[in-house]
Design a protein around this motif. Structure first.
Motif, PDB file in Angstrom:
ATOM      1  N   GLY A 238      53.371 -13.067  62.318  1.00 28.77           N
ATOM      2  CA  GLY A 238      52.500 -13.809  61.417  1.00 28.77           C
ATOM      3  C   GLY A 238      53.024 -13.798  59.991  1.00 28.77           C
ATOM      4  N   ILE A 239      52.460 -14.653  59.176  1.00 25.25           N
ATOM      5  CA  ILE A 239      52.728 -14.683  57.736  1.00 25.25           C
ATOM      6  C   ILE A 239      51.466 -14.179  57.054  1.00 25.25           C
ATOM      7  CG2 ILE A 239      53.333 -16.114  55.752  1.00 25.25           C
ATOM      8  CD1 ILE A 239      54.589 -18.125  57.688  1.00 25.25           C
ATOM      9  N   LEU A 240      51.566 -13.070  56.332  1.00 19.24           N
ATOM     10  CA  LEU A 240      50.374 -12.506  55.723  1.00 19.24           C
ATOM     11  C   LEU A 240      49.764 -13.465  54.712  1.00 19.24           C
ATOM     12  CD1 LEU A 240      50.960  -9.879  57.150  1.00 19.24           C
ATOM     13  CD2 LEU A 240      50.621  -8.666  54.998  1.00 19.24           C
ATOM     14  N   PRO A 241      48.430 -13.609  54.715  1.00 24.71           N
ATOM     15  CA  PRO A 241      47.766 -14.490  53.733  1.00 24.71           C
ATOM     16  C   PRO A 241      48.093 -14.042  52.319  1.00 24.71           C
ATOM     17  CG  PRO A 241      46.228 -13.767  55.441  1.00 24.71           C
ATOM     18  CD  PRO A 241      47.469 -12.974  55.622  1.00 24.71           C
TER      19      PRO A 241
ATOM     20  N   ILE B  62      56.162 -10.908  54.593  1.00 26.99           N
ATOM     21  CA  ILE B  62      55.437 -10.457  53.412  1.00 26.99           C
ATOM     22  C   ILE B  62      56.277 -10.784  52.183  1.00 26.99           C
ATOM     23  CG2 ILE B  62      54.235  -8.601  54.626  1.00 26.99           C
ATOM     24  CD1 ILE B  62      56.218  -6.625  53.453  1.00 26.99           C
ATOM     25  N   SER B  63      55.644 -10.793  51.025  1.00 29.83           N
ATOM     26  CA  SER B  63      56.373 -11.094  49.800  1.00 29.83           C
ATOM     27  C   SER B  63      57.417 -10.014  49.538  1.00 29.83           C
ATOM     28  CB  SER B  63      55.410 -11.202  48.623  1.00 29.83           C
ATOM     29  OG  SER B  63      54.768  -9.951  48.389  1.00 29.83           O
TER      30      SER B  63
ATOM     31  N   HIS C 111      61.824 -14.059  47.567  1.00 29.41           N
ATOM     32  CA  HIS C 111      61.884 -14.337  48.999  1.00 29.41           C
ATOM     33  C   HIS C 111      60.611 -13.887  49.708  1.00 29.41           C
ATOM     34  CE1 HIS C 111      66.070 -13.760  47.638  1.00 29.41           C
ATOM     35  NE2 HIS C 111      66.412 -14.644  48.560  1.00 29.41           N
ATOM     36  N   LEU C 112      60.436 -14.426  50.889  1.00 31.30           N
ATOM     37  CA  LEU C 112      59.543 -13.828  51.867  1.00 31.30           C
ATOM     38  C   LEU C 112      60.415 -12.997  52.802  1.00 31.30           C
ATOM     39  CD1 LEU C 112      56.971 -16.614  52.809  1.00 31.30           C
ATOM     40  CD2 LEU C 112      56.440 -14.329  51.945  1.00 31.30           C
ATOM     41  N   CYS C 113      59.953 -11.813  53.149  1.00 30.13           N
ATOM     42  CA  CYS C 113      60.739 -10.884  53.965  1.00 30.13           C
ATOM     43  C   CYS C 113      60.090 -10.714  55.330  1.00 30.13           C
ATOM     44  CB  CYS C 113      60.847  -9.531  53.270  1.00 30.13           C
ATOM     45  SG  CYS C 113      61.686  -9.595  51.679  1.00 30.13           S
ATOM     46  N   LEU C 114      60.873 -10.944  56.377  1.00 26.15           N
ATOM     47  CA  LEU C 114      60.395 -10.694  57.735  1.00 26.15           C
ATOM     48  C   LEU C 114      60.634  -9.225  58.046  1.00 26.15           C
ATOM     49  CD1 LEU C 114      59.221 -11.656  60.397  1.00 26.15           C
ATOM     50  CD2 LEU C 114      61.521 -12.377  61.103  1.00 26.15           C
TER      51      LEU C 114
END
Length: 399
Positions: free
Chosen positions: A194-197, A230-231, A293-296
């Motif tokens: 998922g992508i955290l809100p 997450i950011s 970035h967004l980090c997986l």
């Protein structure tokens, strides 16, 4: 008999044999495959690729902006979807693979990519605008995809009475998925993506952390693996080292004690699509930490998390202790022990081989765990007012 001409009745005979073979479920034999090929792959969590079409980013972006849902971020680029799919499957152990629970799939770009890779997917979608497309995809497949109306980030709400969708209870979710609870030290039962809100990112990390330590919610079913975007600034917090100002926090210590943290991929914010009508990226600002970035990140619960004195029954005390210690990161541990009316604090630090003048910000996560377990075994500690403060603090804890 003329060359190339079949004898009388031969054609009809061949047709009957072919129909019989298909009716008996022997279609794989016609391709030179054993009869149980498809069944065996499904039992191992590996499905044959359905060869689904994956829309291009421009098409997805147009679809997303027409939904009018509350602010969300989506994977729209097929290349990014393939990268995520490889990350989710890399390092998989031999044998049956766990189901992937995809949270908020939206237009289903990653969903289709996972299905094409032979992964069994449960899509948990909270917006009704995306459900028809996902349900149509579900109906076109033979059990490889299951679509559920619900919101992963609103699991197990603290409410009395009936839970109204898209909020839902984790026991209902796992029952619908067909996933049973397993012992804590067993293999991972479910992979969550998922992508955290964005607006609730920090709060969501705390909620998941409490559930992890209490073995509640999704963690009642075992060591559920989180694979979440997450950011970058929050990733820096989760992986900070002792002494790193501003980044090393209670959240750092607790996640590092509880989980193995692995960075799978970093992706610029611009690679994702939002549902803002102006096409904006809405990148959150960060004053002190990088956030480009967004980090997986993969969060895999430690098998030995509860092997010592730390247990789900006393984990709330451990969480509160770490939060209280790092509320003033420059303070000395010896002073904190004295504030708990612990007369033998110096002896305890010597036994733990922690310098008497050690500051809170310089203790490693494992030091906090060892300190907690030592305090649990201290008869003096059980007689102090600390426990009363913990019980009161847990009721009113500020996340």
């Amino acid at each position: 008999m003329l060359a190339g001409r079949a004898p009388p009745g031969a054609v009809d005979c061949c047709r009957r044999l072919l129909a019989t073979a298909l009716a008996a479920g022997l279609r794989p034999l016609l391709c030179g495959l054993p009869p149980c090929w498809a069944t065996a792959r499904r039992a191992a969590g590996q499905w044959p690729s359905p060869g689904l079409r994956v829309p291009e980013a421009a098409e997805t972006e147009q679809l997303v902006q027409q939904t009018g849902v509350p602010f969300r971020r989506f994977i729209a680029c097929p290349q990014l979807a393939r990268t995520v799919q490889r990350c989710l499957q890399d390092g998989a152990s031999p044998g049956p693979q766990p189901v992937v629970l995809e949270c908020a799939p939206g237009p289903g770009i990653l969903t289709r990519t996972l299905l094409n890779a032979g992964v069994r997917v449960v899509a948990l979608e909270s917006n009704s605008a995306f459900l028809p497309n996902l349900q149509s995809l579900e109906n076109s497949l033979d059990g490889q995809l299951k679509v559920i109306y619900g919101d992963f980030f609103r699991l197990d709400p603290l409410v009395t009475g009936t839970v109204k969708p898209p909020a839902m209870c984790s026991d209902k979710l796992f029952e619908t998925m067909g996933v049973a609870a397993v012992p804590w030290r067993a293999d991972v039962p479910v992979k969550v993506f998922g992508i955290l809100p964005q607006k609730k990112e920090r709060n969501t990390l705390w909620r998941l952390l409490f559930a992890l330590y209490e073995c509640s919610s999704i963690y009642r079913y075992g060591r559920v693996e989180l694979n979440i975007f997450i950011s970058e600034k929050e990733y820096k917090v989760l992986t900070a080292k002792p002494g790193e100002m501003r980044a090393y926090q209670a959240l750092t210590v607790l996640w590092q004690v509880g989980c193995e943290i692995q960075l799978l991929h970093m992706e610029p914010w611009s690679s994702f699509v939002t549902n803002l009508k102006n096409g904006g990226l809405a990148v959150p600002k960060s004053m002190w930490l990088p956030n480009d970035h967004l980090c997986l990140v993969r969060l895999t619960p430690q098998q030995n998390l509860f092997a010592g004195g730390l247990k789900p029954t006393n984990s709330a005390t451990f969480i509160f202790m770490v939060k209280q210690c790092l509320a003033k990161p420059r303070s000395r541990l010896s002073d904190r022990l004295n504030s708990w009316s612990l007369d033998n604090g110096g002896k305890l630090l010597r036994e733990l081989e922690i310098p008497r003048n050690a500051e809170m910000r310089n203790l490693y996560p494992e030091d906090y765990r060892r300190l907690f377990e030592a305090l649990q075994n201290s008869s003096m500690f059980t007689e102090t007012w600390f426990h009363d403060e913990v019980l009161e603090g847990i009721k009113n804890i500020n996340l």
